[in-house]
Design an enzyme around this catalytic site. Structure first.
Site, mmCIF file in Angstrom:
data_model
loop_
_atom_site.group_PDB
_atom_site.id
_atom_site.type_symbol
_atom_site.label_atom_id
_atom_site.label_comp_id
_atom_site.label_asym_id
_atom_site.label_seq_id
_atom_site.Cartn_x
_atom_site.Cartn_y
_atom_site.Cartn_z
ATOM 1 N N ASN A 293 -24.672 -33.485 -5.072
ATOM 2 C CA ASN A 293 -25.906 -33.416 -6.199
ATOM 3 C C ASN A 293 -25.348 -34.320 -7.251
ATOM 4 O OD1 ASN A 293 -25.998 -31.976 -8.990
ATOM 5 N ND2 ASN A 293 -27.814 -31.679 -7.757
ATOM 6 N N THR B 272 -31.300 -33.569 -5.719
ATOM 7 C CA THR B 272 -31.468 -33.293 -7.129
ATOM 8 C C THR B 272 -32.251 -31.971 -7.299
ATOM 9 O OG1 THR B 272 -32.537 -34.069 -9.232
ATOM 10 C CG2 THR B 272 -33.637 -34.699 -7.054
ATOM 11 N N GLU B 273 -31.602 -31.184 -8.232
ATOM 12 C CA GLU B 273 -32.130 -29.519 -8.302
ATOM 13 C C GLU B 273 -33.523 -29.483 -8.649
ATOM 14 O OE1 GLU B 273 -29.843 -30.393 -12.462
ATOM 15 O OE2 GLU B 273 -29.887 -31.041 -10.422
ATOM 16 N N ASN B 274 -34.358 -30.609 -8.944
ATOM 17 C CA ASN B 274 -35.882 -30.532 -9.289
ATOM 18 C C ASN B 274 -36.666 -30.538 -8.012
ATOM 19 O OD1 ASN B 274 -34.915 -33.381 -9.509
ATOM 20 N ND2 ASN B 274 -37.100 -33.754 -10.184
ATOM 21 N N SER C 146 -34.176 -25.035 -3.775
ATOM 22 C CA SER C 146 -33.363 -26.151 -4.288
ATOM 23 C C SER C 146 -32.097 -25.413 -4.835
ATOM 24 C CB SER C 146 -34.003 -26.826 -5.499
ATOM 25 O OG SER C 146 -32.991 -27.596 -6.093
#
Length: 210
Positions: A16, A39-41, A81
């Site tokens: 990440n 990516t956390e989105n 996610s």
């Protein structure tokens, strides 16, 4: 600093890249490097960032930069996610920081009195990734040290940071505090000590530079 941090990523990792300096790491990896960037989105499999005239305006990372896809890229919702994050599937996360303490505490989400959109995914990334490294300038804009004996700002997570990459040095966080590993070219050990608000252990051997 960013190019040096990119060398921390090993083939086959799930990594990440946090908001800020870490998102720039993707541009320092070889085009065919076998890594899954997250990516956390909601994207796994991130390619290089793109200028606006070449980008898909709907395709951004968590920091809002236009990114590209690679063969095998996958899109998913926030629940999926963060299930990846919370289940410990990240080999490495790279995060920015306002402060890092000598015991590995991290403060990177709020400076009191200044606007913050919230802690976001920082807490879970810092707590759940198998390894946490930080990319940050060694001092803030006023010249105050960011590496401290203890954090003064609100914490994101305790004892989570393993290594710090700054514009002056590479520093490991050990059981007994900060350990100098590498120096930036043209930066002396004395300058690094002066810019660090904590005890910094320096080995007797000659240190490599990046």
């Amino acid at each position: 600093m960013i190019a040096r941090a990119a060398r921390e990523i090993q083939p086959g990792m799930v990594v990440n890249l946090g908001i800020g300096l870490p998102t720039k790491v993707v541009n320092h990896l070889p085009a065919d490097f076998p890594v899954c960037l997250h990516t956390e989105n909601g994207l796994a499999g991130i390619g290089p960032t793109l200028p606006p005239e070449q980008a898909d305006r709907n395709l951004i990372d968590a920091g809002g930069a236009y990114v590209s896809t690679i063969p095998g890229s996958a899109f998913f919702d926030s629940a999926t996610s963060f299930a990846l994050v919370r289940s410990g599937r990240l080999d490495l996360t790279m995060l920015g920081a306002f402060e890092v303490a000598a015991n590995g505490d991290l403060a990177n989400w709020k400076i009191p009195g200044k606007f913050s959109p919230g802690v976001g995914g920082g807490i879970e990334l810092a707590q759940k990734a198998r390894r946490v490294v930080v990319l940050t300038t060694h001092t803030d804009r006023a010249g105050n040290p960011k590496l401290k004996d203890h954090c003064r700002l609100p914490l994101t997570a305790r004892g989570c940071v393993g290594r710090i990459f700054t514009d002056m040095a590479v520093i490991d966080v050990g059981p007994d505090g900060f350990h100098l590993v590498e120096t930036a070219q043209g930066v002396s050990v004395a300058e690094i000590k002066e810019a660090t608000d904590a005890v910094l252990t320096v080995p007797d051997t000659t240190l490599p530079s990046f």
